[in-house]
Motif scaffolding. Structure first.
Motif, PDB file in Angstrom:
ATOM      1  N   ASN A 161    -123.368  26.139-146.649  1.00 34.53           N
ATOM      2  CA  ASN A 161    -123.796  27.389-146.031  1.00 34.53           C
ATOM      3  C   ASN A 161    -123.063  28.532-146.721  1.00 34.53           C
ATOM      4  O   ASN A 161    -121.836  28.603-146.682  1.00 34.53           O
ATOM      5  N   ALA A 162    -123.803  29.424-147.339  1.00 37.25           N
ATOM      6  CA  ALA A 162    -123.213  30.495-148.156  1.00 37.25           C
ATOM      7  C   ALA A 162    -122.255  31.369-147.357  1.00 37.25           C
ATOM      8  O   ALA A 162    -121.280  31.895-147.902  1.00 37.25           O
ATOM      9  N   ALA A 163    -122.519  31.537-146.053  1.00 44.56           N
ATOM     10  CA  ALA A 163    -121.673  32.400-145.231  1.00 44.56           C
ATOM     11  C   ALA A 163    -120.240  31.910-145.174  1.00 44.56           C
ATOM     12  O   ALA A 163    -119.315  32.694-144.918  1.00 44.56           O
ATOM     13  N   CYS A 164    -120.021  30.610-145.423  1.00 44.91           N
ATOM     14  CA  CYS A 164    -118.659  30.050-145.378  1.00 44.91           C
ATOM     15  C   CYS A 164    -117.789  30.563-146.514  1.00 44.91           C
ATOM     16  O   CYS A 164    -116.578  30.331-146.527  1.00 44.91           O
ATOM     17  N   GLY A 165    -118.393  31.265-147.468  1.00 39.16           N
ATOM     18  CA  GLY A 165    -117.635  31.883-148.550  1.00 39.16           C
ATOM     19  C   GLY A 165    -117.381  33.356-148.311  1.00 39.16           C
ATOM     20  O   GLY A 165    -116.977  34.072-149.229  1.00 39.16           O
ATOM     21  N   GLY A 166    -117.598  33.829-147.078  1.00 40.30           N
ATOM     22  CA  GLY A 166    -117.413  35.242-146.753  1.00 40.30           C
ATOM     23  C   GLY A 166    -115.960  35.662-146.773  1.00 40.30           C
ATOM     24  O   GLY A 166    -115.049  34.844-146.930  1.00 40.30           O
ATOM     25  N   ARG A 167    -115.730  36.949-146.568  1.00 38.83           N
ATOM     26  CA  ARG A 167    -114.377  37.508-146.664  1.00 38.83           C
ATOM     27  C   ARG A 167    -113.717  37.713-145.309  1.00 38.83           C
ATOM     28  O   ARG A 167    -112.609  38.245-145.223  1.00 38.83           O
ATOM     29  N   ALA A 168    -114.353  37.288-144.230  1.00 35.61           N
ATOM     30  CA  ALA A 168    -113.758  37.423-142.886  1.00 35.61           C
ATOM     31  C   ALA A 168    -113.863  36.087-142.158  1.00 35.61           C
ATOM     32  O   ALA A 168    -114.372  36.000-141.047  1.00 35.61           O
ATOM     33  N   GLN A 169    -113.368  35.052-142.815  1.00 36.07           N
ATOM     34  CA  GLN A 169    -113.507  33.694-142.293  1.00 36.07           C
ATOM     35  C   GLN A 169    -112.330  33.288-141.393  1.00 36.07           C
ATOM     36  O   GLN A 169    -111.242  33.856-141.454  1.00 36.07           O
ATOM     37  N   SER A 170    -112.591  32.287-140.572  1.00 32.69           N
ATOM     38  CA  SER A 170    -111.593  31.722-139.658  1.00 32.69           C
ATOM     39  C   SER A 170    -111.505  30.215-139.896  1.00 32.69           C
ATOM     40  O   SER A 170    -112.467  29.609-140.387  1.00 32.69           O
ATOM     41  N   PRO A 171    -110.336  29.630-139.555  1.00 34.42           N
ATOM     42  CA  PRO A 171    -109.157  30.199-138.911  1.00 34.42           C
ATOM     43  C   PRO A 171    -108.259  30.918-139.919  1.00 34.42           C
ATOM     44  O   PRO A 171    -108.580  30.969-141.099  1.00 34.42           O
ATOM     45  N   VAL A 172    -107.129  31.452-139.415  1.00 33.91           N
ATOM     46  CA  VAL A 172    -106.152  32.107-140.290  1.00 33.91           C
ATOM     47  C   VAL A 172    -104.747  31.683-139.874  1.00 33.91           C
ATOM     48  O   VAL A 172    -104.546  31.134-138.785  1.00 33.91           O
ATOM     49  N   ASN A 173    -103.802  31.934-140.748  1.00 35.37           N
ATOM     50  CA  ASN A 173    -102.389  31.777-140.407  1.00 35.37           C
ATOM     51  C   ASN A 173    -101.881  33.133-139.931  1.00 35.37           C
ATOM     52  O   ASN A 173    -102.001  34.134-140.638  1.00 35.37           O
ATOM     53  N   VAL A 174    -101.334  33.181-138.720  1.00 37.04           N
ATOM     54  CA  VAL A 174    -100.799  34.424-138.169  1.00 37.04           C
ATOM     55  C   VAL A 174     -99.331  34.541-138.571  1.00 37.04           C
ATOM     56  O   VAL A 174     -98.500  33.710-138.185  1.00 37.04           O
ATOM     57  N   VAL A 175     -99.024  35.539-139.373  1.00 38.11           N
ATOM     58  CA  VAL A 175     -97.631  35.830-139.749  1.00 38.11           C
ATOM     59  C   VAL A 175     -97.140  36.870-138.755  1.00 38.11           C
ATOM     60  O   VAL A 175     -97.534  38.044-138.829  1.00 38.11           O
ATOM     61  N   THR A 176     -96.301  36.457-137.825  1.00 40.01           N
ATOM     62  CA  THR A 176     -95.975  37.323-136.689  1.00 40.01           C
ATOM     63  C   THR A 176     -95.323  38.631-137.114  1.00 40.01           C
ATOM     64  O   THR A 176     -95.589  39.678-136.511  1.00 40.01           O
ATOM     65  N   ARG A 197    -102.410  32.449-115.251  1.00 40.87           N
ATOM     66  CA  ARG A 197    -102.798  33.802-115.674  1.00 40.87           C
ATOM     67  C   ARG A 197    -101.608  34.681-116.032  1.00 40.87           C
ATOM     68  O   ARG A 197    -101.705  35.519-116.939  1.00 40.87           O
ATOM     69  N   GLN A 198    -100.487  34.499-115.330  1.00 40.02           N
ATOM     70  CA  GLN A 198     -99.321  35.321-115.654  1.00 40.02           C
ATOM     71  C   GLN A 198     -98.751  34.981-117.026  1.00 40.02           C
ATOM     72  O   GLN A 198     -97.956  35.744-117.584  1.00 40.02           O
ATOM     73  N   ASN A 199     -99.168  33.837-117.582  1.00 35.73           N
ATOM     74  CA  ASN A 199     -98.712  33.445-118.920  1.00 35.73           C
ATOM     75  C   ASN A 199     -99.773  33.693-119.993  1.00 35.73           C
ATOM     76  O   ASN A 199     -99.713  33.109-121.074  1.00 35.73           O
ATOM     77  N   LEU A 200    -100.738  34.562-119.671  1.00 35.07           N
ATOM     78  CA  LEU A 200    -101.817  34.840-120.620  1.00 35.07           C
ATOM     79  C   LEU A 200    -101.814  36.301-121.082  1.00 35.07           C
ATOM     80  O   LEU A 200    -102.839  36.828-121.503  1.00 35.07           O
ATOM     81  N   THR A 201    -100.643  36.927-121.026  1.00 33.92           N
ATOM     82  CA  THR A 201    -100.555  38.325-121.448  1.00 33.92           C
ATOM     83  C   THR A 201    -100.103  38.461-122.899  1.00 33.92           C
ATOM     84  O   THR A 201    -100.210  39.540-123.484  1.00 33.92           O
ATOM     85  N   SER A 202     -99.592  37.378-123.490  1.00 35.35           N
ATOM     86  CA  SER A 202     -99.128  37.414-124.879  1.00 35.35           C
ATOM     87  C   SER A 202    -100.170  36.768-125.779  1.00 35.35           C
ATOM     88  O   SER A 202    -100.421  35.563-125.666  1.00 35.35           O
ATOM     89  N   TYR A 203    -100.769  37.565-126.649  1.00 33.31           N
ATOM     90  CA  TYR A 203    -101.813  37.008-127.504  1.00 33.31           C
ATOM     91  C   TYR A 203    -101.983  37.826-128.778  1.00 33.31           C
ATOM     92  O   TYR A 203    -101.488  38.942-128.902  1.00 33.31           O
ATOM     93  N   TYR A 204    -102.683  37.222-129.730  1.00 28.12           N
ATOM     94  CA  TYR A 204    -103.013  37.846-131.008  1.00 28.12           C
ATOM     95  C   TYR A 204    -104.522  38.052-131.090  1.00 28.12           C
ATOM     96  O   TYR A 204    -105.305  37.281-130.502  1.00 28.12           O
ATOM     97  N   ARG A 205    -104.925  39.057-131.851  1.00 26.57           N
ATOM     98  CA  ARG A 205    -106.340  39.417-131.941  1.00 26.57           C
ATOM     99  C   ARG A 205    -106.712  39.729-133.389  1.00 26.57           C
ATOM    100  O   ARG A 205    -105.997  40.435-134.093  1.00 26.57           O
ATOM    101  N   TYR A 206    -107.824  39.201-133.821  1.00 28.63           N
ATOM    102  CA  TYR A 206    -108.358  39.567-135.131  1.00 28.63           C
ATOM    103  C   TYR A 206    -109.849  39.302-135.146  1.00 28.63           C
ATOM    104  O   TYR A 206    -110.396  38.639-134.269  1.00 28.63           O
ATOM    105  N   LYS A 207    -110.518  39.820-136.150  1.00 31.63           N
ATOM    106  CA  LYS A 207    -111.967  39.666-136.311  1.00 31.63           C
ATOM    107  C   LYS A 207    -112.240  38.574-137.341  1.00 31.63           C
ATOM    108  O   LYS A 207    -111.716  38.624-138.452  1.00 31.63           O
ATOM    109  N   GLY A 208    -113.060  37.583-136.960  1.00 30.20           N
ATOM    110  CA  GLY A 208    -113.308  36.475-137.868  1.00 30.20           C
ATOM    111  C   GLY A 208    -114.662  35.826-137.685  1.00 30.20           C
ATOM    112  O   GLY A 208    -115.662  36.495-137.381  1.00 30.20           O
TER     113      GLY A 208
END
Length: 304
Positions: free
Chosen positions: A42-57, A208-219
């Motif tokens: 699938n050609a889309a798998c060669g796109g520039r906004a693919q997932s997953p990623v490594n999060v460097v905190t 739920r009280q432990n769901l306030t820490s998270y990372y966000r990105y577009k992929g």
């Protein structure tokens, strides 16, 4: 590295298929495209906004708009079936559960959840944090509330929102997962499915009280077609499962009868994308840096 080179050599010698697969499935008898060649399937798998990623905190960007989520009907129990779809375990949802907030522009309804894992409880998450790969990763897939099918939602650049959760090995079994673990033995073969005892999404994730820490990105989706229409949220707090519970997933089989292990896509390049962090995640990252700094200082003082 030698293992990857060998697989690449085998691929060049004997593949003629347009199917995609994970390295644990690949052989000359099962010709398929490995993750690095998914763009052939699938050609889309060669796109520039693919997932997953490594999060460097240390490179994540704090974002005050990443406020706590509002979970609606996550506590409501539901009946469904669990299926071995040939590359994962998947549970379809009835659209009763929704999420809002967290800088999402609209509400999203839950469609399904599935998992990715390693071998016998070994490393198997798709996303990694500072290079660390967890034993397993849960994806709860949501689509915008106005859509009635995934294909329409995928055509919207922001049509899909996936909540990602990491697992860690614990000394004791997680009783909230008993229904899931017990059902696995009934779906070892591809396309098999079984009824799932009533469960709720809330019992599968941290409180739920432990769901306030998270990372966000577009992929993107992490399997072909790799459509780049996903808003990703990765939560820091992990879900505990015993070693036996984690190992139970490795008893499933791919369509060719090989053990369903290592069903994760390796991290993809960010290509200039930014990963944002919620306020709570920023505090935790700062605390981690402080601890590291103190440790280094203590180490230097002790060496004198």
């Amino acid at each position: 590295m030698q293992h990857l080179i060998l697989l690449a050599s085998l691929f060049s010698l004997c593949t003629s298929s347009s199917d995609w697969c994970y390295p644990s499935q690949y052989s000359c008898d099962n010709q398929c495209n490995l993750p690095e060649f998914w763009n052939h399937a699938n050609a889309a798998c060669g796109g520039r906004a693919q997932s997953p990623v490594n999060v460097v905190t240390r490179k994540t960007v704090p974002d005050g708009r990443l406020t706590p989520f509002h979970f609606h009907n996550y506590q409501q129990t539901f009946r469904s079936s669990m299926k071995n779809n040939g590359h994962s375990v998947q549970v379809s949802l009835s659209h009763l559960a929704t999420i809002q907030g967290g800088d999402l522009m609209t509400g999203y309804k839950a469609v399904q959840f599935h998992l990715h894992w390693g071998k016998s409880g070994g490393p198997g998450s798709e996303h990694t944090i500072d290079g660390e790969q967890y034993p397993m990763e849960l994806h709860i897939v949501h689509m915008k509330q106005q859509y009635t099918d995934l294909s329409t939602a995928l055509a919207d650049p922001n049509g899909i929102a996936v909540l990602g959760f990491f697992y860690e090995e614990s000394r004791s079994a997680n009783k909230k997962y008993e229904h899931i673990i017990n059902a696995l033995q009934k779906i070892t073969e591809t396309s098999s499915n079984t009824s799932l005892s009533p469960i709720s999404l809330e019992q599968l994730i941290p409180s739920r009280q432990n769901l306030t820490s998270y990372y966000r990105y577009k992929g993107s989706l992490t399997t072909p077609g790799c459509t780049e229409s996903v808003i990703w949220t990765l939560f820091e707090n992990t879900i505990p499962l015993s070693k036996g519970q984690l190992q139970a997933f490795s008893n499933l089989r791919f369509h060719n009868g090989m053990p369903m292990v290592g069903n994760y896509r390796p991290p993809q390049p960010l290509n200039g994308r930014l990963v944002y962090r919620s306020g709570a995640a920023a505090l935790l990252a700062g605390a981690a840096l402080l601890v590291a700094s103190v440790s280094v200082t203590l180490g230097l003082s002790q060496s004198r």
